[in-house]
Design an enzyme around this catalytic site. Sequence first.
Site, mmCIF file in Angstrom:
data_model
loop_
_atom_site.group_PDB
_atom_site.id
_atom_site.type_symbol
_atom_site.label_atom_id
_atom_site.label_comp_id
_atom_site.label_asym_id
_atom_site.label_seq_id
_atom_site.Cartn_x
_atom_site.Cartn_y
_atom_site.Cartn_z
ATOM 1 N N LYS A 75 0.842 -1.198 0.000
ATOM 2 C CA LYS A 75 0.000 0.000 0.000
ATOM 3 C C LYS A 75 0.881 1.254 0.000
ATOM 4 C CE LYS A 75 -3.635 2.110 2.908
ATOM 5 N NZ LYS A 75 -4.449 1.914 4.134
ATOM 6 N N SER A 151 -9.058 2.881 3.627
ATOM 7 C CA SER A 151 -8.118 3.444 2.686
ATOM 8 C C SER A 151 -7.279 2.415 1.940
ATOM 9 C CB SER A 151 -7.181 4.408 3.434
ATOM 10 O OG SER A 151 -6.431 3.714 4.432
ATOM 11 N N SER A 175 -9.798 0.706 7.803
ATOM 12 C CA SER A 175 -9.255 0.717 6.448
ATOM 13 C C SER A 175 -8.801 -0.627 5.909
ATOM 14 C CB SER A 175 -8.096 1.718 6.360
ATOM 15 O OG SER A 175 -8.570 3.026 6.498
#
Length: 475
Positions: A75, A151, A175
């Site tokens: 990520k 996210s 997230s």
Amino acid sequence: MAFAEYADYDGLGLAELMARGEVSPAEVLEAAIERIERHDGKLNAVVYKAYDEARAAASGDLPDGPFRGVPFLIKDLGARVEGWPRTSGSRFAQVAADPDDSELVRRYRAAGVVLAGKTNTPEFGIPGVTISERLGVCRNPWNPEHISGGSSGGAAAAVAAGMVPLAHASDGLGSIRIPAACCGLVGMKITRDRTPICEVSDGALGFSVHHVVSRTVRDSAAMLDATGYAQIGDPFQAPAKDGPYLAEVGRSPGRLRIAWSTETPSGKPIPEEMQAAVERTAEALRHLGHDVFERGLGVDYRALYRAQGLASAANASANVSRWVEALGREPAEGELGPLARRAYEAGKRITGNQAFWGFQELRLLNRQILAAFEDFDVFLSPVMSTPAPRADWLDPLMADTREFDRRQAATYGTTPPANFTGQPSVSLPLWMSKDGLPIGMMFTGRFADEATLYRLAGQLETELPWKDRKPPIWN
């Protein structure tokens, strides 16, 4: 390896094939690259591609870990990868090339994975939807008109589309679990500090943890076995586990006391379809022999989020200030998106007294939540109040940020308490909506008790299997 065959295996399954010599890491990587190139134009999940570096690694001497040769994505938020750029989804917070790996990335490499690129994330991971001016809209493989969550939306979209079997993700207010619910995956938000934090700051006041999203429970458990141990210098190290989490997946959880609730912070009822999904889950748990009963957490959500808001706003503003210090200048007009700009400016107006009052109040309210778990082993709730909404409806770049707040509040709200208390909490893709979108159910366990959640998740994966569900984009 045939294109379709690669995506049918989870990470451990691919590693087993390679260990037997049926396919090479280089062949597996090419299958992953082919799949990324085929689908990412529609999804925008992979925002940095390191194919040459990955090919060199796959052809070299890989560590003999549980995921040896398995393609993997990082990520683009927090975690450093040596030589790779890092954007945090922001036009302001740019790093051209990180000088070294974060400790967690070193552990991923030791597990044997082949790092192939980075995944999409919203600016600083603020909203529960992966949309930013810097990286664009990440779309849901089940329906590209809908969000992939946030996210860790890029990670979830990539795994759900079969680009990689599991991917790095992080969870500060939901997230990991929100994208897992949106995209039909397993998403374990682990105990606070179970794995190393990656940020310079204290992981959003200790709320944030790093782990993975995956298609199977066993991949999640095995990766936590590989990465979930104390880092020297961590101030709040998680209690040690009793044994391998992978072994827990096939073990009976016994007869658990499971409370369930569909309460929302606003007090408004969730839609009938979501209510029915929770009730079906409760009935399935009874069928498995668990003691299941309806009960809420008994916490004042308004007080909880008011306290968290003060502490988090000050913390978010301080994080941007660190970038200001590192870059030697303030963000120019247009370099921060509307949510990041608002958080930066609002946080500067919060006094130290207000920030610490919020943090203290939050700690006191956390004790109420943790005390509730003296009466049950697991708490069941929906991850979200609705299935994944349309991306043009839940857009963090919309001019009216208050309207975005209202819409986000109507969609989320049940995930943050486990971040505040530090408890483990997992999203499982048990159901599908009438419109063909995944519905995730959330199971929260006692502090440091991932073992019980992995046992229960393994039981539900067998009882209510999801492995044969594939998004329309799959082929």
